[in-house]
Scaffold this motif. Structure first.
Motif, PDB file in Angstrom:
ATOM      1  N   GLU A  14       0.952  -1.264   0.043  1.00  0.00           N
ATOM      2  CA  GLU A  14       0.001   0.100  -0.098  1.00  0.00           C
ATOM      3  C   GLU A  14       0.802   1.351   0.222  1.00  0.00           C
ATOM      4  O   GLU A  14       0.466   2.144  -0.704  1.00  0.00           O
ATOM      5  N   PHE A  15       2.133   1.268   0.780  1.00  0.00           N
ATOM      6  CA  PHE A  15       2.894   2.415   0.801  1.00  0.00           C
ATOM      7  C   PHE A  15       3.258   2.744  -0.608  1.00  0.00           C
ATOM      8  O   PHE A  15       3.374   3.822  -1.106  1.00  0.00           O
ATOM      9  N   TRP A  16       3.814   1.742  -1.568  1.00  0.00           N
ATOM     10  CA  TRP A  16       4.144   1.959  -2.810  1.00  0.00           C
ATOM     11  C   TRP A  16       3.122   2.168  -3.924  1.00  0.00           C
ATOM     12  O   TRP A  16       3.153   2.992  -4.751  1.00  0.00           O
ATOM     13  N   PHE A  17       1.875   1.544  -3.581  1.00  0.00           N
ATOM     14  CA  PHE A  17       0.729   1.967  -4.301  1.00  0.00           C
ATOM     15  C   PHE A  17       0.271   3.325  -4.417  1.00  0.00           C
ATOM     16  O   PHE A  17      -0.048   4.305  -5.111  1.00  0.00           O
ATOM     17  N   ALA A  18       0.224   3.664  -2.838  1.00  0.00           N
ATOM     18  CA  ALA A  18      -0.204   5.171  -2.629  1.00  0.00           C
ATOM     19  C   ALA A  18       0.616   6.228  -3.179  1.00  0.00           C
ATOM     20  O   ALA A  18       0.467   7.326  -3.769  1.00  0.00           O
ATOM     21  N   ALA A  19       2.082   5.858  -2.844  1.00  0.00           N
ATOM     22  CA  ALA A  19       3.076   6.775  -3.515  1.00  0.00           C
ATOM     23  C   ALA A  19       2.955   7.056  -5.038  1.00  0.00           C
ATOM     24  O   ALA A  19       2.941   8.241  -5.587  1.00  0.00           O
ATOM     25  N   LEU A  20       2.762   6.044  -5.660  1.00  0.00           N
ATOM     26  CA  LEU A  20       2.417   6.120  -7.315  1.00  0.00           C
ATOM     27  C   LEU A  20       1.135   6.937  -7.257  1.00  0.00           C
ATOM     28  O   LEU A  20       1.253   7.796  -8.358  1.00  0.00           O
TER      29      LEU A  20
END
Length: 461
Positions: free
Chosen positions: A159-165
């Motif tokens: 979720e961290f990387w999904f959200a960052a994108l």
């Protein structure tokens, strides 16, 4: 009536959830959680109905969502729980309310997992013609089921990387859009206000349809209060997420709608066919930007799948830990309720199969049944906050790390807003069916929950 709710319930095997989510995970989940699949996928129909007034629709529903988040934040900071609003409803109203809110939301999340899987598969199969959609759905389900079966930090990393994108993409979109509107983006001419002259093209009726579409686009904001219970510092995490909710909603939702309707004619076919974000980028003539936005939409759908499997499993775990469901779902292994994760994933995949097997009756009925669940949950949140705030002020005021604004007046304003949305849904033929179907499910769950509550009271007497 006293409630059996506790802030940190243990599973049926006596093992509790881990606290593997770091503050950076929770912060990014809060930031990216407001950028849901509904914003990218569902906003086109709202623009087509409301025209430029969609900005007003998103602003009105955004105010309602901010109030709900503030109320939920107040309770979740005082009583961190993986059951979130379900646990608060049990504490404030009674076990039947926690049962009703929790299991209706579980059905909503699991069905949404299936819908998001179908949407993601359509995008990928469009890029790779000839590949079956069901195979992509199966792959996504396996990946995210496995992710959620492992340690909770894996969910947090995804979720961290999904959200960052998502945050990066929509921020870039807003920057490019504002530059184009100001006439300083190379190779583009400013449209000025030429697309805004017919502000209410379909009158009040169009605005109502846009308002209803915008309300449901905000679904998913509750995940951060569920995840907070497994973070290193639940109170701090919830307080931070809720306090920044206002500017995040204003920037990402209302801001992007304003940019889109300024750049693209509201009645452009591309707004619905391609999606409003792709249509706006194509209007700017940026090479490959439309396909890049499709990647972002795919990421938003996959992120929602991941978050909804997580949320559904934790809601189920909390319900069972409070004695409101099959005991097997409450077993915890490695700090994760793995049986609940599997059950939520299987139900989600069953929804996908129903969309292929019985798209016109069973699946359509299921979609109608969950149509207004989020509004019912919001009502439980508001009523719970009204009852718990007085109790907190009297018994443990030090737990009020987050306070609802202008209590109790704004809580009553929010309830009036929810009632108004219900009235608007009853006026529209399409949403009227959803309203009645959801009402039927809520009523059945409430009756079952109340019967269970009475039976347990007799047993304990």
């Amino acid at each position: 009536m006293p409630s059996s709710t506790t802030e940190t319930p243990t599973g049926t095997d006596g093992v509790s959830l881990s606290h593997g989510l770091k503050q950076r995970h929770l912060s990014m989940i809060a930031l990216g959680g407001v950028i849901g699949a509904g914003l990218f996928v569902g906003s086109g129909a709202g623009i087509a109905a409301a025209g430029p007034s969609i900005v007003v629709a998103y602003a009105l529903s955004g105010v309602l969502v901010m109030l709900v988040m503030r109320m939920l934040g107040e309770m979740s900071a005082a009583y961190p729980s993986s059951g979130s609003f379900s646990a608060h409803a049990e504490r404030a109203i009674g076990p039947w309310a926690g049962f009703t809110a929790g299991w209706s939301f579980w059905v909503l999340l699991c069905t949404a997992v299936g819908l998001e899987g179908i949407g993601a598969a359509k995008i990928v199969s469009g890029w790779l013609p000839g590949t079956p959609e069901w195979a992509w759905v199966a792959l996504f389900m396996v990946v995210f089921c496995a992710t959620n079966l492992a340690a909770v930090k894996n969910f947090g990393e995804f979720e961290f990387w999904f959200a960052a994108l998502k945050v990066g993409a929509i921020t870039l979109f807003l920057v490019l859009g504002v530059l184009a509107i100001l006439g300083i983006l190379p190779g583009t001419d400013s449209p000025g206000a030429s697309h805004l002259t017919d502000f209410l093209p379909n009158g009040g009726e169009g605005l109502v349809i846009g308002l209803l579409a915008s309300v449901f686009a905000y679904g998913g904001l509750e995940t951060v209060t569920i995840a907070a219970a497994e973070s290193e510092n639940p109170v701090q995490g919830v307080a931070s997420a809720v306090r920044t909710a206002m500017w995040r909603i204003a920037l990402f939702y209302i801001g992007s709608m304003a940019v889109i309707v300024t750049l693209v004619p509201w009645d452009s076919k591309e707004v619905v066919e391609k999606g409003p974000y792709v249509a706006a980028l194509d209007e700017l003539g940026i090479p490959g930007a439309g396909q890049l936005m499709n990647v972002v939409v795919l990421v938003a759908l996959l992120s929602a799948m991941n978050a909804n499997i997580y949320g559904a499993s934790r809601i189920a775990y909390s319900l069972v830990a409070r004695g409101q469901g099959p005991k097997g779902l409450g077993r915890v292994s490695g700090g994760v309720p793995r049986i609940a994760v599997l059950a939520s994933s299987v139900f989600g995949f069953l929804c996908v199969l129903l969309s292929y097997w019985r798209p016109d009756d069973v699946f359509a009925w299921l979609l109608n049944m969950i149509g207004a669940v989020i509004l019912a949950v919001w009502i439980f949140i508001a009523v719970s906050q009204l009852r718990l705030r007085r109790r907190l002020e009297r018994e443990c005021p030090e737990k009020l790390a987050v306070r609802m604004w202008a209590f109790p007046w704004l809580t009553w304003v929010a309830l009036a807003g929810m009632a108004a949305v219900f009235v608007l849904m009853a006026r529209e033929p399409d949403t009227r069916v959803q309203l009645y179907s959801t009402g039927g499910m809520i009523l059945v769950l409430a009756v079952v929950g109340y019967a269970w509550q009475r039976a347990r009271a007799r047993t304990e007497a």
